[in-house]
Enzyme design. Sequence first.
Site, PDB file in Angstrom:
ATOM      1  N   LYS A 187      37.087  50.168  36.114  1.00 21.71           N
ATOM      2  CA  LYS A 187      37.728  49.049  36.813  1.00 21.71           C
ATOM      3  C   LYS A 187      39.142  48.810  36.270  1.00 21.71           C
ATOM      4  CE  LYS A 187      36.794  44.604  36.175  1.00 21.71           C
ATOM      5  NZ  LYS A 187      36.095  43.319  36.128  1.00 21.71           N
ATOM      6  N   ASP A 218      35.826  45.172  41.487  1.00 25.11           N
ATOM      7  CA  ASP A 218      35.498  43.940  40.769  1.00 25.11           C
ATOM      8  C   ASP A 218      34.479  43.145  41.583  1.00 25.11           C
ATOM      9  OD1 ASP A 218      36.859  42.787  42.856  1.00 25.11           O
ATOM     10  OD2 ASP A 218      38.522  42.045  41.658  1.00 25.11           O
TER      11      ASP A 218
END
Length: 221
Positions: A128, A146
């Site tokens: 991420k 996310d």
Amino acid sequence: MKKESEKKKKARAAAITAALRARYPTAECALEYGGDPWRLLVMGRLSAQCTDARVNTVCRTLFSVYPDCNAMAEADLPTLERLVYSCGVYKVKAANIRDFSVMLRDCYAGCVPDTMEALLTLPGVGRKIANLILGDVYHKPAIVADTHCIRISCRLGLCEKRDPVHVEKTLTPLISPEESADFCHRLVWFGREICTARAPRCGECPLRAGGLCPSAHVADD
Ligand code: SF4
């Protein structure tokens, strides 16, 4: 219900991308990092299980004490822990931030690397954060999976599982590479304003109006 073909799904993803672009033309990153890649790395690490607003607040003080990679590499750990305490999981986050700053200073001349492989070798950096850096700093294709991206992609029927790697891999061929980083920023703003976690506002959603969301009626219940 009949399964949507990949061709139709890709066309729908393009329409969703266009609708979000129209609603959020600027697509700014919610983390206020001032264009400094190292600061974005620090803020990305602090943002795990924490709000962007809190990270922005904490980092105003944090960066006044440790303004760059070299200063952070020499940080006193108890002081650093105290500064990031309110972001949660503070001991691990503080150690990661100091350790990757040491690594950047010693192995990368203080620069944040520009490949997924290199970024993943930094302590505490997962896909991420790596995608956040690749997209925002280096303008490479990047899906930042996310919480907003995962929730909304599943509601939109673009993804089936709430697993970050699945979401990243599924969205990558669906979203045009030039748009992918901005698309994810727009999902954050959209997730805060309209497609919220607990009570999505389907009645005023531009994607519902365009018939682009199969979950609209479900989310209205
Ligand atoms: S219609 Fe509802 S569930 Fe679908 S994207 Fe819009 S707000 Fe989210």
